[in-house]
Design a protein around this motif. Sequence first.
Motif, PDB file in Angstrom:
ATOM      1  N   SER A 204       0.809  -1.219   0.000  1.00  0.00           N
ATOM      2  CA  SER A 204       0.000   0.000   0.000  1.00  0.00           C
ATOM      3  C   SER A 204       0.839   1.264   0.000  1.00  0.00           C
ATOM      4  O   SER A 204       0.331   2.353  -0.268  1.00  0.00           O
ATOM      5  CB  SER A 204      -0.948   0.008   1.206  1.00  0.00           C
ATOM      6  OG  SER A 204      -0.213  -0.085   2.416  1.00  0.00           O
ATOM      7  N   ASN A 205       2.140   1.134   0.306  1.00  0.00           N
ATOM      8  CA  ASN A 205       2.996   2.326   0.301  1.00  0.00           C
ATOM      9  C   ASN A 205       4.438   1.934  -0.034  1.00  0.00           C
ATOM     10  O   ASN A 205       4.789   0.744  -0.027  1.00  0.00           O
ATOM     11  CB  ASN A 205       2.940   3.060   1.647  1.00  0.00           C
ATOM     12  CG  ASN A 205       3.348   2.185   2.818  1.00  0.00           C
ATOM     13  OD1 ASN A 205       4.491   1.741   2.903  1.00  0.00           O
ATOM     14  ND2 ASN A 205       2.415   1.914   3.718  1.00  0.00           N
ATOM     15  N   ILE A 246      12.153   3.126  -7.565  1.00  0.00           N
ATOM     16  CA  ILE A 246      11.118   2.883  -6.571  1.00  0.00           C
ATOM     17  C   ILE A 246      10.259   4.114  -6.305  1.00  0.00           C
ATOM     18  O   ILE A 246       9.061   4.005  -5.994  1.00  0.00           O
ATOM     19  CB  ILE A 246      11.725   2.335  -5.256  1.00  0.00           C
ATOM     20  CG1 ILE A 246      10.651   1.586  -4.468  1.00  0.00           C
ATOM     21  CG2 ILE A 246      12.349   3.464  -4.418  1.00  0.00           C
ATOM     22  CD1 ILE A 246      11.207   0.705  -3.368  1.00  0.00           C
ATOM     23  N   GLU A 247      10.826   5.303  -6.471  1.00  0.00           N
ATOM     24  CA  GLU A 247      10.074   6.515  -6.179  1.00  0.00           C
ATOM     25  C   GLU A 247       8.972   6.796  -7.189  1.00  0.00           C
ATOM     26  O   GLU A 247       8.038   7.549  -6.910  1.00  0.00           O
ATOM     27  CB  GLU A 247      11.019   7.721  -6.074  1.00  0.00           C
ATOM     28  CG  GLU A 247      11.947   7.681  -4.858  1.00  0.00           C
ATOM     29  CD  GLU A 247      11.194   7.568  -3.536  1.00  0.00           C
ATOM     30  OE1 GLU A 247      10.103   8.159  -3.406  1.00  0.00           O
ATOM     31  OE2 GLU A 247      11.703   6.876  -2.635  1.00  0.00           O
ATOM     32  N   VAL A 248       9.062   6.205  -8.383  1.00  0.00           N
ATOM     33  CA  VAL A 248       8.021   6.453  -9.387  1.00  0.00           C
ATOM     34  C   VAL A 248       7.046   5.282  -9.501  1.00  0.00           C
ATOM     35  O   VAL A 248       6.150   5.298 -10.347  1.00  0.00           O
ATOM     36  CB  VAL A 248       8.625   6.760 -10.778  1.00  0.00           C
ATOM     37  CG1 VAL A 248       9.436   8.034 -10.727  1.00  0.00           C
ATOM     38  CG2 VAL A 248       9.466   5.598 -11.301  1.00  0.00           C
ATOM     39  N   LEU A 249       7.199   4.270  -8.660  1.00  0.00           N
ATOM     40  CA  LEU A 249       6.273   3.141  -8.689  1.00  0.00           C
ATOM     41  C   LEU A 249       5.005   3.458  -7.896  1.00  0.00           C
ATOM     42  O   LEU A 249       5.045   4.193  -6.906  1.00  0.00           O
ATOM     43  CB  LEU A 249       6.931   1.894  -8.093  1.00  0.00           C
ATOM     44  CG  LEU A 249       8.036   1.227  -8.905  1.00  0.00           C
ATOM     45  CD1 LEU A 249       8.610   0.058  -8.121  1.00  0.00           C
ATOM     46  CD2 LEU A 249       7.533   0.764 -10.263  1.00  0.00           C
ATOM     47  N   ASN A 250       3.899   2.896  -8.350  1.00  0.00           N
ATOM     48  CA  ASN A 250       2.691   2.846  -7.541  1.00  0.00           C
ATOM     49  C   ASN A 250       2.712   1.477  -6.859  1.00  0.00           C
ATOM     50  O   ASN A 250       2.576   0.449  -7.530  1.00  0.00           O
ATOM     51  CB  ASN A 250       1.447   2.994  -8.419  1.00  0.00           C
ATOM     52  CG  ASN A 250       0.159   2.970  -7.617  1.00  0.00           C
ATOM     53  OD1 ASN A 250       0.081   2.357  -6.562  1.00  0.00           O
ATOM     54  ND2 ASN A 250      -0.861   3.642  -8.121  1.00  0.00           N
ATOM     55  N   PRO A 251       2.902   1.427  -5.533  1.00  0.00           N
ATOM     56  CA  PRO A 251       3.082   0.133  -4.851  1.00  0.00           C
ATOM     57  C   PRO A 251       1.955  -0.864  -5.109  1.00  0.00           C
ATOM     58  O   PRO A 251       2.186  -2.078  -5.082  1.00  0.00           O
ATOM     59  CB  PRO A 251       3.147   0.527  -3.371  1.00  0.00           C
ATOM     60  CG  PRO A 251       3.645   1.942  -3.381  1.00  0.00           C
ATOM     61  CD  PRO A 251       3.031   2.559  -4.604  1.00  0.00           C
ATOM     62  N   LYS A 252       0.748  -0.371  -5.384  1.00  0.00           N
ATOM     63  CA  LYS A 252      -0.373  -1.276  -5.609  1.00  0.00           C
ATOM     64  C   LYS A 252      -0.208  -2.083  -6.895  1.00  0.00           C
ATOM     65  O   LYS A 252      -0.860  -3.122  -7.069  1.00  0.00           O
ATOM     66  CB  LYS A 252      -1.680  -0.490  -5.638  1.00  0.00           C
ATOM     67  CG  LYS A 252      -2.039   0.136  -4.290  1.00  0.00           C
ATOM     68  CD  LYS A 252      -3.347   0.896  -4.355  1.00  0.00           C
ATOM     69  CE  LYS A 252      -3.690   1.500  -2.986  1.00  0.00           C
ATOM     70  NZ  LYS A 252      -4.958   2.261  -3.031  1.00  0.00           N
ATOM     71  N   PHE A 253       0.662  -1.628  -7.790  1.00  0.00           N
ATOM     72  CA  PHE A 253       0.885  -2.311  -9.060  1.00  0.00           C
ATOM     73  C   PHE A 253       2.065  -3.286  -8.998  1.00  0.00           C
ATOM     74  O   PHE A 253       2.584  -3.700 -10.019  1.00  0.00           O
ATOM     75  CB  PHE A 253       1.100  -1.287 -10.180  1.00  0.00           C
ATOM     76  CG  PHE A 253      -0.171  -0.641 -10.660  1.00  0.00           C
ATOM     77  CD1 PHE A 253      -0.655  -0.901 -11.933  1.00  0.00           C
ATOM     78  CD2 PHE A 253      -0.890   0.213  -9.849  1.00  0.00           C
ATOM     79  CE1 PHE A 253      -1.825  -0.318 -12.382  1.00  0.00           C
ATOM     80  CE2 PHE A 253      -2.060   0.805 -10.284  1.00  0.00           C
ATOM     81  CZ  PHE A 253      -2.535   0.544 -11.552  1.00  0.00           C
ATOM     82  N   VAL A 254       2.483  -3.616  -7.792  1.00  0.00           N
ATOM     83  CA  VAL A 254       3.562  -4.589  -7.570  1.00  0.00           C
ATOM     84  C   VAL A 254       3.010  -5.746  -6.737  1.00  0.00           C
ATOM     85  O   VAL A 254       2.337  -5.526  -5.727  1.00  0.00           O
ATOM     86  CB  VAL A 254       4.759  -3.940  -6.838  1.00  0.00           C
ATOM     87  CG1 VAL A 254       5.856  -4.976  -6.598  1.00  0.00           C
ATOM     88  CG2 VAL A 254       5.296  -2.764  -7.631  1.00  0.00           C
TER      89      VAL A 254
END
Length: 374
Positions: A204-205, A246-254
């Motif tokens: 989630s984050n 990692i800073e440009v990832l949306n954690p929900k898409f991992v």
Amino acid sequence: MSITIRPIHTKADIKKFVQFPFDLYKNNRYWVPPIKDDEVKSLMPETNPAMKYCKTSFWLAEDNGKVVGRIGAIINPAANEKFNEKMCRITRLEFIDNPAVSALLLKTAEQWALDQGMDGVHGPLGFTNLDHQAMLIEGFDQLPSIASEYHMDYYKKHMEAQGYEKEIDWVEFKLKVLEAIPEKAVKLNDLIKKRYNLTVRSFSNKDELKTVALQVFHLLNTAFDELFSFVQMPDDVLQFYIGKYIEVLNPKFVKVVEDPDKNIIGFIVSLPSLSEAMQKAKGKLFPFGFVHIMKALKKPKVADLLLTGIHPDWQAQGVSALLITELQQIMIEHGVEWVETTGMIETNEKAINHWKNYEHVQHKRKRCFRKMLR
């Protein structure tokens, strides 16, 4: 024209090297500019640890002081040892549509490779498989993902004119996201999880994501080991890429899959498409580029599938299908309509045939060229 070529040494030279594609592609609606600061850091040993494991040289071609082309050369000793060859990697090749310019750039890199005791050159390839690699040869009217490459349509002709031949191709697909996950797929996922006592982890984050990032990249080293040109990356290089992306990832898409002992055995990393946002950012995060990127992360219509890896011991056990189904559910919830894959090596028939089960278009092709010098 009075074309000259010179090696780059200073930070000012590196900035010129990075700036050239921005000038070359300024009127091209499909090119996706990188973040300039990231590109500069990737060419400096003090900020890119991969450089300490390689021998490199970079050059600018100029016409009366105006940059008209660039090229880099990389010798990766670990790669040459693994594949039992003496090859130099051509990297970051860009040039105007002038055969004299491309010939000078390539011949300069070739001579440097010979001087270093190499038998041939190939590329475009980067320091690692997470760096720039391959040249676009099909799909010039398609917007690339931020993890892919775009090149001018005349590049292939120039390469072949200098004696370069195909070594291997990558293909890319555009896939239609299902409107709903079929009940059959949901039941199959449940069956796989229960049979092997597997856990799918969601995030989630970014702080949660950072706790598993290095484990995921260690698995990448294992899962990708048999792929073309792949060389396992040490931890300092892995940390460099973790910090970069990692800073440009949306954690929900991992998503990751863990075995009963909490070992990560599979991962899938996707990202809401940032291509249009990067075009609006024009190579700069501040003052407004970051705003465009954050907006793109929230309400995407297109997502980029960046990386998928399964531990060799768990391949053909349904882990891949499990990850894809879990990720599709997130995409449906976020209103994603299309997925762009990054390049898949044309010989990876298992992966290619898997994506052909979906409504798809194979719309891009990239190539690694090869030329033996002795």
